[in-house]
Design a protein around this motif. Structure first.
Motif, PDB file in Angstrom:
ATOM      1  N   ASN A  53       0.914  -1.125   0.002  1.00  0.00           N
ATOM      2  CA  ASN A  53       0.065  -0.134  -0.002  1.00  0.00           C
ATOM      3  C   ASN A  53       0.924   1.226   0.113  1.00  0.00           C
ATOM      4  OD1 ASN A  53      -2.235  -1.553   0.076  1.00  0.00           O
ATOM      5  ND2 ASN A  53      -2.101  -1.718   2.505  1.00  0.00           N
ATOM      6  N   VAL A  54       2.013   1.276  -0.302  1.00  0.00           N
ATOM      7  CA  VAL A  54       3.127   2.370  -0.689  1.00  0.00           C
ATOM      8  C   VAL A  54       3.706   2.409  -2.017  1.00  0.00           C
ATOM      9  CG1 VAL A  54       5.238   3.517   0.236  1.00  0.00           C
ATOM     10  CG2 VAL A  54       3.647   2.158   1.944  1.00  0.00           C
ATOM     11  N   SER A  55       3.393   3.729  -2.801  1.00  0.00           N
ATOM     12  CA  SER A  55       3.728   3.772  -4.022  1.00  0.00           C
ATOM     13  C   SER A  55       5.244   4.174  -3.913  1.00  0.00           C
ATOM     14  CB  SER A  55       2.997   4.559  -4.843  1.00  0.00           C
ATOM     15  OG  SER A  55       2.924   5.781  -4.355  1.00  0.00           O
ATOM     16  N   GLU A  56       5.692   5.200  -3.108  1.00  0.00           N
ATOM     17  CA  GLU A  56       7.011   5.674  -2.952  1.00  0.00           C
ATOM     18  C   GLU A  56       7.607   5.887  -1.798  1.00  0.00           C
ATOM     19  OE1 GLU A  56       8.860   9.372  -5.681  1.00  0.00           O
ATOM     20  OE2 GLU A  56       7.504  10.011  -4.160  1.00  0.00           O
ATOM     21  N   VAL A  57       8.865   5.521  -1.641  1.00  0.00           N
ATOM     22  CA  VAL A  57       9.640   5.566  -0.468  1.00  0.00           C
ATOM     23  C   VAL A  57      10.838   6.129  -0.827  1.00  0.00           C
ATOM     24  CG1 VAL A  57      10.825   4.541   1.611  1.00  0.00           C
ATOM     25  CG2 VAL A  57       8.490   3.803   0.858  1.00  0.00           C
ATOM     26  N   ILE A  58      11.369   7.321  -0.036  1.00  0.00           N
ATOM     27  CA  ILE A  58      12.649   8.006  -0.188  1.00  0.00           C
ATOM     28  C   ILE A  58      13.504   7.978   1.184  1.00  0.00           C
ATOM     29  CG2 ILE A  58      13.992  10.005  -0.874  1.00  0.00           C
ATOM     30  CD1 ILE A  58      11.427  10.687  -2.903  1.00  0.00           C
ATOM     31  N   ASP A  59      14.439   7.620   1.094  1.00  0.00           N
ATOM     32  CA  ASP A  59      15.456   7.712   2.361  1.00  0.00           C
ATOM     33  C   ASP A  59      16.507   8.752   2.015  1.00  0.00           C
ATOM     34  OD1 ASP A  59      14.090   5.930   4.080  1.00  0.00           O
ATOM     35  OD2 ASP A  59      15.006   4.270   3.569  1.00  0.00           O
ATOM     36  N   VAL A  60      16.806   9.516   3.018  1.00  0.00           N
ATOM     37  CA  VAL A  60      18.029  10.516   2.689  1.00  0.00           C
ATOM     38  C   VAL A  60      18.799  10.635   4.114  1.00  0.00           C
ATOM     39  CG1 VAL A  60      18.735  12.961   2.441  1.00  0.00           C
ATOM     40  CG2 VAL A  60      16.575  12.080   1.096  1.00  0.00           C
ATOM     41  N   TYR A  61      19.875  10.155   3.810  1.00  0.00           N
ATOM     42  CA  TYR A  61      20.879  10.138   5.008  1.00  0.00           C
ATOM     43  C   TYR A  61      21.983  11.256   4.976  1.00  0.00           C
ATOM     44  CZ  TYR A  61      19.881   5.020   5.418  1.00  0.00           C
ATOM     45  OH  TYR A  61      19.449   3.893   5.664  1.00  0.00           O
ATOM     46  N   GLU A  62      22.078  12.062   6.139  1.00  0.00           N
ATOM     47  CA  GLU A  62      22.828  13.093   6.242  1.00  0.00           C
ATOM     48  C   GLU A  62      23.942  12.815   7.415  1.00  0.00           C
ATOM     49  OE1 GLU A  62      21.923  16.973   8.529  1.00  0.00           O
ATOM     50  OE2 GLU A  62      21.120  17.281   6.430  1.00  0.00           O
ATOM     51  N   ILE A  63      25.105  12.627   6.737  1.00  0.00           N
ATOM     52  CA  ILE A  63      26.377  12.170   7.569  1.00  0.00           C
ATOM     53  C   ILE A  63      27.427  13.176   7.524  1.00  0.00           C
ATOM     54  CG2 ILE A  63      28.005  10.497   7.700  1.00  0.00           C
ATOM     55  CD1 ILE A  63      26.310   8.785   5.950  1.00  0.00           C
ATOM     56  N   PRO A  64      27.595  13.857   8.828  1.00  0.00           N
ATOM     57  CA  PRO A  64      28.570  14.811   8.774  1.00  0.00           C
ATOM     58  C   PRO A  64      29.975  14.089   8.374  1.00  0.00           C
ATOM     59  CG  PRO A  64      27.437  14.562  10.841  1.00  0.00           C
ATOM     60  CD  PRO A  64      26.816  13.847   9.969  1.00  0.00           C
ATOM     61  N   THR A  65      30.596  14.916   7.594  1.00  0.00           N
ATOM     62  CA  THR A  65      32.172  14.565   7.064  1.00  0.00           C
ATOM     63  C   THR A  65      33.062  14.183   7.902  1.00  0.00           C
ATOM     64  OG1 THR A  65      31.523  15.524   4.914  1.00  0.00           O
ATOM     65  CG2 THR A  65      33.728  14.876   5.318  1.00  0.00           C
ATOM     66  N   ASP A  66      33.051  14.903   9.150  1.00  0.00           N
ATOM     67  CA  ASP A  66      34.169  14.540  10.120  1.00  0.00           C
ATOM     68  C   ASP A  66      33.854  13.350  10.749  1.00  0.00           C
ATOM     69  OD1 ASP A  66      34.874  17.246   9.770  1.00  0.00           O
ATOM     70  OD2 ASP A  66      34.001  18.055  11.331  1.00  0.00           O
ATOM     71  N   ALA A  67      32.472  13.058  10.678  1.00  0.00           N
ATOM     72  CA  ALA A  67      32.315  11.565  11.207  1.00  0.00           C
ATOM     73  C   ALA A  67      32.964  10.465  10.460  1.00  0.00           C
ATOM     74  CB  ALA A  67      30.680  11.581  11.537  1.00  0.00           C
ATOM     75  N   LEU A  68      32.808  10.626   9.140  1.00  0.00           N
ATOM     76  CA  LEU A  68      33.484   9.815   8.323  1.00  0.00           C
ATOM     77  C   LEU A  68      35.182   9.825   8.557  1.00  0.00           C
ATOM     78  CD1 LEU A  68      31.432  10.397   5.250  1.00  0.00           C
ATOM     79  CD2 LEU A  68      31.158   8.333   6.630  1.00  0.00           C
ATOM     80  N   THR A  69      35.693  11.009   8.538  1.00  0.00           N
ATOM     81  CA  THR A  69      37.009  11.013   8.696  1.00  0.00           C
ATOM     82  C   THR A  69      37.511  10.615  10.102  1.00  0.00           C
ATOM     83  OG1 THR A  69      36.986  13.424   9.165  1.00  0.00           O
ATOM     84  CG2 THR A  69      37.128  12.635   6.575  1.00  0.00           C
TER      85      THR A  69
END
Length: 91
Positions: free
Chosen positions: A73-89
């Motif tokens: 019963n769902v036609s569209e799902v969008i996920d957006v992940y926001e990741i601080p670059t400092d967390a990656l480095t």
């Protein structure tokens, strides 16, 4: 070493309805993006962008568009992940 970077954030939109942003761990964000990249039948697109927020903080934003019919019963799902670059480095 202790870092003061904020956690990753997941923004979800289902059929045009936005849900409250959810703070998640860096591991959960990376896992979700990795899973989407390997799930060819359930995901239309995975795009990752390097950008900055309004304050000039460096971010990586991952956009995931799930295929129609992935959920009942769902036609569209969008996920957006926001990741601080400092967390990656800081790993």
């Amino acid at each position: 070493m202790h870092t003061n970077t904020r956690p990753a954030t997941l923004f979800t939109q289902v059929d045009g309805r936005n849900y409250r942003p959810e703070p998640i761990s860096l591991d959960a964000a990376r896992s979700g993006i990795r899973r989407a990249r390997t799930s060819r039948d359930a995901v239309d697109a995975v795009n990752v962008y390097a950008t900055t927020d309004r304050d000039g903080t460096a971010l990586h934003v991952a956009y995931i568009h799930h295929t129609p019919g992935r959920w009942s019963n769902v036609s569209e799902v969008i996920d957006v992940y926001e990741i601080p670059t400092d967390a990656l480095t800081d790993l």
